[in-house]
Design an enzyme around this catalytic site. Sequence first.
Site, mmCIF file in Angstrom:
data_model
loop_
_atom_site.group_PDB
_atom_site.id
_atom_site.type_symbol
_atom_site.label_atom_id
_atom_site.label_comp_id
_atom_site.label_asym_id
_atom_site.label_seq_id
_atom_site.Cartn_x
_atom_site.Cartn_y
_atom_site.Cartn_z
ATOM 1 N N ILE A 54 -0.627 9.412 8.367
ATOM 2 C CA ILE A 54 -1.281 8.501 9.308
ATOM 3 C C ILE A 54 -0.852 7.058 9.028
ATOM 4 O O ILE A 54 -0.391 6.727 7.933
ATOM 5 C CB ILE A 54 -2.814 8.612 9.235
ATOM 6 C CG1 ILE A 54 -3.336 8.184 7.847
ATOM 7 C CG2 ILE A 54 -3.262 10.029 9.573
ATOM 8 C CD1 ILE A 54 -4.855 8.131 7.749
ATOM 9 N N ASP A 101 0.847 -1.196 0.000
ATOM 10 C CA ASP A 101 0.000 0.000 0.000
ATOM 11 C C ASP A 101 0.880 1.243 0.000
ATOM 12 O O ASP A 101 1.316 1.721 1.043
ATOM 13 C CB ASP A 101 -0.919 0.008 1.221
ATOM 14 C CG ASP A 101 -1.936 1.151 1.174
ATOM 15 O OD1 ASP A 101 -1.753 2.091 0.365
ATOM 16 O OD2 ASP A 101 -2.908 1.100 1.945
ATOM 17 N N HIS A 125 0.278 7.954 3.782
ATOM 18 C CA HIS A 125 0.992 7.338 4.889
ATOM 19 C C HIS A 125 2.477 7.687 4.924
ATOM 20 O O HIS A 125 3.219 7.146 5.755
ATOM 21 C CB HIS A 125 0.819 5.819 4.819
ATOM 22 C CG HIS A 125 -0.612 5.391 4.717
ATOM 23 N ND1 HIS A 125 -1.516 5.596 5.729
ATOM 24 C CD2 HIS A 125 -1.311 4.815 3.698
ATOM 25 C CE1 HIS A 125 -2.704 5.146 5.354
ATOM 26 N NE2 HIS A 125 -2.608 4.677 4.130
ATOM 27 N N GLY A 185 -4.677 1.695 8.304
ATOM 28 C CA GLY A 185 -5.614 0.983 9.167
ATOM 29 C C GLY A 185 -5.315 -0.504 9.233
ATOM 30 O O GLY A 185 -5.452 -1.126 10.282
#
Length: 285
Positions: free
Chosen positions: A207, A187, A192, A210
């Site tokens: 961030i 990803d 990120h 998840g």
Amino acid sequence: MPIDPARALAAEPRTAEISWDHRDVQLYHLGLGAGIPATDPGELRYTLESGLHVLPAFVTVAGGGKGIAGGLSGPGLDIDLTAVLHGGQTVRLHRPVPPVGTAVSSTRVAAVYDKGKAAVLVLRTEASDAEGPLWTNDAQIFVRGEGGFGGERGPATRTELPGREPDKTVERYVREDQALLYRLSGDLNPLHADPEFAARAGFDRPILHGLCTYGMTLKAVVDTLLGGEPARVTSYTTRFTGVVFPGETLRIRLWAEDGRRVRAAVGAVERDDAPVLADTVVEHH
């Protein structure tokens, strides 16, 4: 309407051959924070190729984790990716994941639900090898602004936590570089890693993925309540309720039930336990 439910549901699955080896598994585990302390026998099961165990959440990145991205570009879907949120994740294991393997992966839209202000797509990826089915992986994707088409609302996913103190509470620090390492498993969303991109998305800084929090939580369950045996896990589901920033600490509260189930609730310690995972259940044998 950008989402045509009937067309999306009728579309042929997208299939691809995927493969992985111990290096992919080890990199994934390191991205979850495995290997600290580096010589701990409990950590070596995740980091050393001899006797390597595979956390079942690895299936979300097996083959580069391209099932979600591919599923969102299928027939009947014309989606603005800035309106997309990863709402939840469920993995069901048909047998333990081998540390080296090749499989055929098939992804389709399994359901489209109408939540009023948003649509929810269930993207289902099924993987099988020469010996039969390996796993089923469901990603629940919220698409803001695409609801109101008169469809079914879908099943309720909220669960009540036990009315007692947790059986275990553990804390896991998220290293400053953790998202940078985790993203190498597939990803590469700049949200990120790139501060400027994160700012445009409304965040002070990049961030954590998840699905990284998802994997870290499963590792805590396995290490704390399942004797360090990932192969005992038969299914794992969660709902994403908030973000995690690198440098924060996860507080993971665990409740064991009936010898077959573990419930979990995860919050960010530095933000007064702001919830980041809810309705989290690990089924096991």
